[in-house]
Design a protein around this motif. Structure first.
Motif, PDB file in Angstrom:
ATOM      1  N   LEU A 162      42.113  60.887  32.947  1.00 14.22           N
ATOM      2  CA  LEU A 162      42.960  60.808  31.758  1.00 14.22           C
ATOM      3  C   LEU A 162      42.208  61.236  30.506  1.00 14.22           C
ATOM      4  CD1 LEU A 162      45.740  59.967  30.680  1.00 14.22           C
ATOM      5  CD2 LEU A 162      44.861  57.640  30.437  1.00 14.22           C
ATOM      6  N   SER A 163      40.959  60.809  30.401  1.00 13.15           N
ATOM      7  CA  SER A 163      40.153  61.135  29.223  1.00 13.15           C
ATOM      8  C   SER A 163      39.821  62.626  29.145  1.00 13.15           C
ATOM      9  CB  SER A 163      38.861  60.316  29.246  1.00 13.15           C
ATOM     10  OG  SER A 163      38.048  60.633  28.135  1.00 13.15           O
ATOM     11  N   LEU A 164      39.321  63.178  30.256  1.00 11.18           N
ATOM     12  CA  LEU A 164      38.803  64.543  30.244  1.00 11.18           C
ATOM     13  C   LEU A 164      39.869  65.614  30.439  1.00 11.18           C
ATOM     14  CD1 LEU A 164      35.562  63.929  32.333  1.00 11.18           C
ATOM     15  CD2 LEU A 164      35.690  64.345  29.871  1.00 11.18           C
ATOM     16  N   PHE A 165      40.924  65.290  31.186  1.00 14.02           N
ATOM     17  CA  PHE A 165      41.901  66.323  31.540  1.00 14.02           C
ATOM     18  C   PHE A 165      43.243  66.201  30.817  1.00 14.02           C
ATOM     19  CE2 PHE A 165      39.197  65.921  35.410  1.00 14.02           C
ATOM     20  CZ  PHE A 165      38.555  67.135  35.271  1.00 14.02           C
ATOM     21  N   VAL A 166      43.424  65.108  30.079  1.00 14.46           N
ATOM     22  CA  VAL A 166      44.658  64.955  29.297  1.00 14.46           C
ATOM     23  C   VAL A 166      44.333  64.813  27.809  1.00 14.46           C
ATOM     24  CG1 VAL A 166      46.739  63.579  28.901  1.00 14.46           C
ATOM     25  CG2 VAL A 166      45.878  63.907  31.234  1.00 14.46           C
ATOM     26  N   CYS A 167      43.581  63.772  27.471  1.00 12.84           N
ATOM     27  CA  CYS A 167      43.293  63.502  26.062  1.00 12.84           C
ATOM     28  C   CYS A 167      42.442  64.598  25.414  1.00 12.84           C
ATOM     29  CB  CYS A 167      42.593  62.155  25.921  1.00 12.84           C
ATOM     30  SG  CYS A 167      43.604  60.756  26.442  1.00 12.84           S
TER      31      CYS A 167
END
Length: 211
Positions: A10-15
């Motif tokens: 979620l952190s690296l690939f979305v946010c």
């Protein structure tokens, strides 16, 4: 493990992509929101660890909240953002020294990192100019935090310790390249590298708390 993988994804690939997209398009409120959410993914790992595993992780969670606030403020007020990061680093130091008592290895690691930081600041002294005292203070606190994580983590011979040491190493790399980006013209890829290493550092710290 599922929590860690989910938070990292979620952190690296979305946010991160959404932060970069909105920052590029000059929509700073949305960019800051997704930047903060990226760090929040790591903070949630620490929160779970504090509630379910080790109350000492609350100290680390407080530090990460300072960093989370700094993520947003740094986009508008650099000096205030740097101050919030300093506060977060101090909380990290308090946490790491609770886990692993200070030893001679800590001082050796601190001395090495401080010398490297001094060399870097000396090389870039002209563009830094009058802001040098702030950068020196930040470098001292950052290297102290990294020394506590690296020396303590490696000497603990645990998976959690190794993750913490790696997290500190990523933090050092991220901040070094962030400083270069601030002082000199840099390609857009530099923004990605700085944020990838920063999020990776926080996620590794979060995983170290949870494991």
């Amino acid at each position: 493990m599922a929590w860690i993988i989910g938070a990292a994804a979620l952190s690296l690939f979305v946010c991160l992509p959404l932060f970069q997209y909105y920052k590029k398009n000059m929509q700073l409120p949305l960019a800051c929101a997704f930047k903060v959410l990226g760090t929040l993914c790591a903070a949630m790992l620490v929160l779970v660890a504090a509630i379910k595993l080790d109350p000492r992780c609350w100290v680390f969670f407080v530090g990460m909240m300072f960093h989370l606030a700094a993520d947003a403020v740094l986009e508008f007020r650099f000096q205030i953002g740097a101050g919030l990061f300093l506060a977060g680093h101090i909380a990290y130091i308090a946490y790491f020294t609770q886990l692993w008592p200070v030893s001679s290895l800590h001082f050796v690691c601190f001395a090495i990192l401080l010398v490297l930081a001094a060399v870097l600041l000396h090389q870039w002294r002209k563009p830094i100019g009058k802001q040098m005292p702030l950068f020196i203070l930040y470098a001292v606190v950052l290297t102290a935090m990294a020394s506590c994580a690296i020396a303590g983590g490696i000497s603990s011979y645990t998976k959690s310790g190794i993750l913490a040491a790696l997290g500190a190493a990523f933090f050092l790399v991220s901040d070094a390249f962030l400083l270069r980006r601030i002082l000199f013209p840099s390609p857009r890829a530099m923004n990605w590298f700085v944020m990838i290493t920063y999020y990776s550092a926080q996620l590794l710290f979060g995983a170290a708390c949870l494991l």
